[in-house]
Scaffold this motif. Structure first.
Motif, PDB file in Angstrom:
ATOM      1  N   UNK A 169       0.754  -1.270  -0.007  1.00  0.00           N
ATOM      2  CA  UNK A 169      -0.005   0.035  -0.070  1.00  0.00           C
ATOM      3  C   UNK A 169       0.782   1.255   0.122  1.00  0.00           C
ATOM      4  N   UNK A 170       2.105   1.115  -0.115  1.00  0.00           N
ATOM      5  CA  UNK A 170       2.966   2.325  -0.474  1.00  0.00           C
ATOM      6  C   UNK A 170       3.302   2.850  -1.671  1.00  0.00           C
ATOM      7  N   UNK A 171       2.195   3.278  -2.342  1.00  0.00           N
ATOM      8  CA  UNK A 171       2.080   3.680  -3.681  1.00  0.00           C
ATOM      9  C   UNK A 171       2.825   4.497  -4.214  1.00  0.00           C
ATOM     10  N   UNK A 172       3.141   5.561  -3.384  1.00  0.00           N
ATOM     11  CA  UNK A 172       4.011   6.903  -3.823  1.00  0.00           C
ATOM     12  C   UNK A 172       5.450   6.084  -3.820  1.00  0.00           C
ATOM     13  N   UNK A 173       5.809   5.449  -2.873  1.00  0.00           N
ATOM     14  CA  UNK A 173       7.180   5.033  -2.869  1.00  0.00           C
ATOM     15  C   UNK A 173       7.498   4.132  -3.899  1.00  0.00           C
TER      16      UNK A 173
ATOM     17  N   UNK B  36      -3.474   4.818  -7.574  1.00  0.00           N
ATOM     18  CA  UNK B  36      -3.519   5.819  -6.962  1.00  0.00           C
ATOM     19  C   UNK B  36      -4.051   7.020  -7.777  1.00  0.00           C
ATOM     20  N   UNK B  37      -4.885   6.895  -8.838  1.00  0.00           N
ATOM     21  CA  UNK B  37      -5.459   7.825  -9.470  1.00  0.00           C
ATOM     22  C   UNK B  37      -4.686   8.886 -10.244  1.00  0.00           C
ATOM     23  N   UNK B  38      -3.532   8.534 -10.584  1.00  0.00           N
ATOM     24  CA  UNK B  38      -3.006   9.211 -11.719  1.00  0.00           C
ATOM     25  C   UNK B  38      -3.108   8.699 -13.111  1.00  0.00           C
ATOM     26  N   UNK B  39      -4.164   8.755 -13.681  1.00  0.00           N
ATOM     27  CA  UNK B  39      -4.834   8.276 -14.805  1.00  0.00           C
ATOM     28  C   UNK B  39      -3.662   8.829 -16.091  1.00  0.00           C
ATOM     29  N   UNK B  40      -3.401  10.264 -15.873  1.00  0.00           N
ATOM     30  CA  UNK B  40      -2.690  10.769 -17.100  1.00  0.00           C
ATOM     31  C   UNK B  40      -1.367  10.116 -17.244  1.00  0.00           C
ATOM     32  N   UNK B  41      -0.697   9.773 -16.127  1.00  0.00           N
ATOM     33  CA  UNK B  41       0.539   9.427 -16.315  1.00  0.00           C
ATOM     34  C   UNK B  41       0.527   7.786 -16.555  1.00  0.00           C
ATOM     35  N   UNK B  42      -0.585   7.185 -16.121  1.00  0.00           N
ATOM     36  CA  UNK B  42      -0.965   5.722 -16.590  1.00  0.00           C
ATOM     37  C   UNK B  42      -0.841   5.759 -18.043  1.00  0.00           C
ATOM     38  N   UNK B  43      -1.771   6.551 -18.767  1.00  0.00           N
ATOM     39  CA  UNK B  43      -2.044   6.548 -20.271  1.00  0.00           C
ATOM     40  C   UNK B  43      -0.673   6.719 -20.954  1.00  0.00           C
TER      41      UNK B  43
ATOM     42  N   UNK C 210      -1.355  17.432  -8.804  1.00  0.00           N
ATOM     43  CA  UNK C 210      -0.801  16.008  -8.045  1.00  0.00           C
ATOM     44  C   UNK C 210      -1.892  15.162  -8.062  1.00  0.00           C
ATOM     45  N   UNK C 211      -1.573  13.700  -8.136  1.00  0.00           N
ATOM     46  CA  UNK C 211      -2.326  12.637  -7.858  1.00  0.00           C
ATOM     47  C   UNK C 211      -1.489  11.502  -7.326  1.00  0.00           C
ATOM     48  N   UNK C 212      -1.539  11.621  -5.868  1.00  0.00           N
ATOM     49  CA  UNK C 212      -0.713  10.578  -5.045  1.00  0.00           C
ATOM     50  C   UNK C 212      -1.550   9.750  -4.436  1.00  0.00           C
ATOM     51  N   UNK C 213      -0.967   9.023  -3.579  1.00  0.00           N
ATOM     52  CA  UNK C 213      -1.595   7.973  -2.653  1.00  0.00           C
ATOM     53  C   UNK C 213      -2.811   8.794  -1.634  1.00  0.00           C
ATOM     54  N   UNK C 214      -2.293   9.875  -1.248  1.00  0.00           N
ATOM     55  CA  UNK C 214      -3.132  10.555  -0.068  1.00  0.00           C
ATOM     56  C   UNK C 214      -3.749  11.932  -0.800  1.00  0.00           C
ATOM     57  N   UNK C 215      -3.197  12.473  -1.952  1.00  0.00           N
ATOM     58  CA  UNK C 215      -3.585  13.635  -1.983  1.00  0.00           C
ATOM     59  C   UNK C 215      -3.875  14.036  -3.401  1.00  0.00           C
ATOM     60  N   UNK C 216      -5.048  14.607  -3.927  1.00  0.00           N
ATOM     61  CA  UNK C 216      -5.218  14.970  -5.328  1.00  0.00           C
ATOM     62  C   UNK C 216      -5.256  16.412  -4.876  1.00  0.00           C
ATOM     63  N   UNK C 217      -4.518  17.230  -6.149  1.00  0.00           N
ATOM     64  CA  UNK C 217      -4.784  18.631  -6.153  1.00  0.00           C
ATOM     65  C   UNK C 217      -4.919  19.154  -7.607  1.00  0.00           C
TER      66      UNK C 217
END
Length: 448
Positions: free
Chosen positions: A81-85, A114-121, A399-406
């Motif tokens: 569950x340490x997605x950012x790391x 972690x919801x970073x769909x732009x980076x995933x695409x 920002x699309x991280x494990x704990x924060x969206x901005x």
């Protein structure tokens, strides 16, 4: 000898005993990377991702250029569950070994989680350039599109994938997300049922049940707020409402809204008869009807009571009608019309001023980074005044991280009125505001 004992237990398929033995070996020789590697493997075997992650991190400290250790650490961090790391470790590994397509797929999974769909695409586009449109490419593209609220685009990939492999759990998972986001709740539940047949006790199935049913549950909610202005207006508001889900298409609702308004004597905003505070109560019932997946209709109606009104009606038939239309993945239109007391000051309320409002709002998401929010409205007031309002709010995900969206962007707002009657509400000919804006979303856990 402890290391050899651990290997013997592993061969005998006794992972718990193997882990205990290797722990003793690591205690005796904590800098031995072979022991640490075995410790990580046995820990993964018994589901102790924390021990596995610790093992691989220690190997990376001892051998910073050990590529396999970096990859193992990235995967252990993801499982723990340490997605950012995990993302950082995957990027470090892929900079060294960009040809490892399995590692690239794992990296895409973590960015999606972690919801970073732009980076995933972007990573999927890189995968396509290097390895082609493989089955893995189509599966994970479908998952990203479904999760990013692009259900129609996702289903174009999901349908042929399921025709080729109807029992593919991962594709069924993506299908359930897409159907839920497409507001096809009945079909989403059917897809969920098929998923659960394959893995009834899995964590993924349980999480999907919560997600797929979240928008069709009964609910109760309430709130309170306090509002103050420099011109002495003070408003306290209490709200409560509940909804009963009749079926996957129809929800019945009811609620109450109670407001208390105060203003200083002599401010020109106090009530006409000197009452302090002035109150307004609205009790309502309503219905939401998902007539088509692309079209949702809503209606609320009830009685609003402003107490003792000096000039005008002290009670009012208040209502709100709305339509939510989604003609395409990237466009949502919201149309509304309603009537209620204009409870912005004691004076306006004591004069019985009410407002009829018609509004149109459009949300446009041209890609997985940008959102453009456009709205406009026209108001008619019972004292003969008319007003209008328009807003433009473009924003970009930062920002699309494990704990924060901005998201950061701008908010441009204009409004105006035909007359300035002095009935207790601000009515400029033209008001303009241009502001920078940040929208933050803190992900405490799955429920909050």
């Amino acid at each position: 000898l402890q290391f050899q004992l651990a290997q013997a237990y592993s061969t005998a398929e006794k992972p718990e005993e193997a882990l205990k033995a290797i722990e003793k070996a690591v205690t005796l020789d904590p800098r031995n990377t072979s022991y640490l590697l075995a410790r990580g493997q046995y820990a993964n075997w018994v589901g102790r991702t924390d021990i596995a992650e610790d093992s691989y991190r220690r190997i990376v400290v001892l051998s910073p250029d050990d590529e396999n250790a970096i990859l193992n650490l990235a995967r252990a961090e993801a499982w723990g569950g340490e997605l950012d790391s995990s993302v950082q470790s995957f990027e470090k590994y892929l900079n060294k070994r960009p040809e490892n397509k399995e590692a690239l797929i794992d990296y895409i999974k973590v960015q999606t989680w972690r919801g970073n769909y732009g980076k995933a695409m972007k990573a999927l586009e890189k995968y396509k350039q290097e390895f082609g449109e493989t089955s893995d490419y189509r599966k994970h593209t479908a998952r990203v599109l479904a999760s990013a609220d692009r259900p129609a685009a996702a289903m174009e990939l999901i349908t042929p994938l399921l025709e080729a492999a109807p029992d593919d759990y991962e594709v069924l998972y993506s299908k359930t997300i897409a159907l839920r986001n497409a507001r096809r709740s009945r079909e989403a539940l059917a897809s969920l049922f098929v998923m659960e047949l394959f893995r009834p006790e899995s964590l993924e199935s349980k999480e999907m049940r919560r997600y797929a049913t979240a928008n069709i549950r009964h609910y109760l909610r309430g709130g309170a707020e306090y509002y103050t202005e420099s011109d002495s207006i003070r408003i306290t508001r209490y709200q409560a409402e509940g909804g009963f889900q009749l079926n996957t298409k129809i929800r019945l609702m009811g609620g109450e809204d109670l407001q208390y308004l105060n203003a200083d004597a002599g401010s020109g905003l106090e009530s006409m008869d000197g009452r302090d505070p002035v109150s307004c109560r609205n009790v309502w019932g309503g219905i939401d009807y998902q007539i088509f997946p692309s079209l949702k209709l809503a209606a609320r109606a009830g009685g609003a009571d402003a107490g003792s009104v000096v000039d005008g009606k002290d009670d009012l038939f208040a209502y709100r009608l709305g339509a939510n239309y989604r003609p395409a993945d990237a466009v949502t239109l919201m149309l509304a019309n309603g009537r209620d007391f204009y409870a912005v000051s004691p004076r306006a309320l004591s004069l019985g001023v009410y407002k009829e409002n018609s509004s149109l709002r459009m949300l446009w998401t041209p890609d997985l980074y940008y959102t453009v929010d456009i709205s406009g409205s026209r108001d008619t007031y019972s004292d003969g005044n008319r007003g209008w309002e328009a807003a433009l709010a473009p924003r970009r995900s930062v920002i699309r991280s494990q704990r924060l969206n901005l998201d950061c962007g701008a908010h441009l707002w204009w409004l105006g009125f035909e007359d300035q009657p002095g009935n207790g509400y601000y009515s400029p000919v033209l008001y303009q505001r241009y502001a920078l804006k940040a929208d933050g979303y803190w992900k405490i856990n799955d429920n909050n």
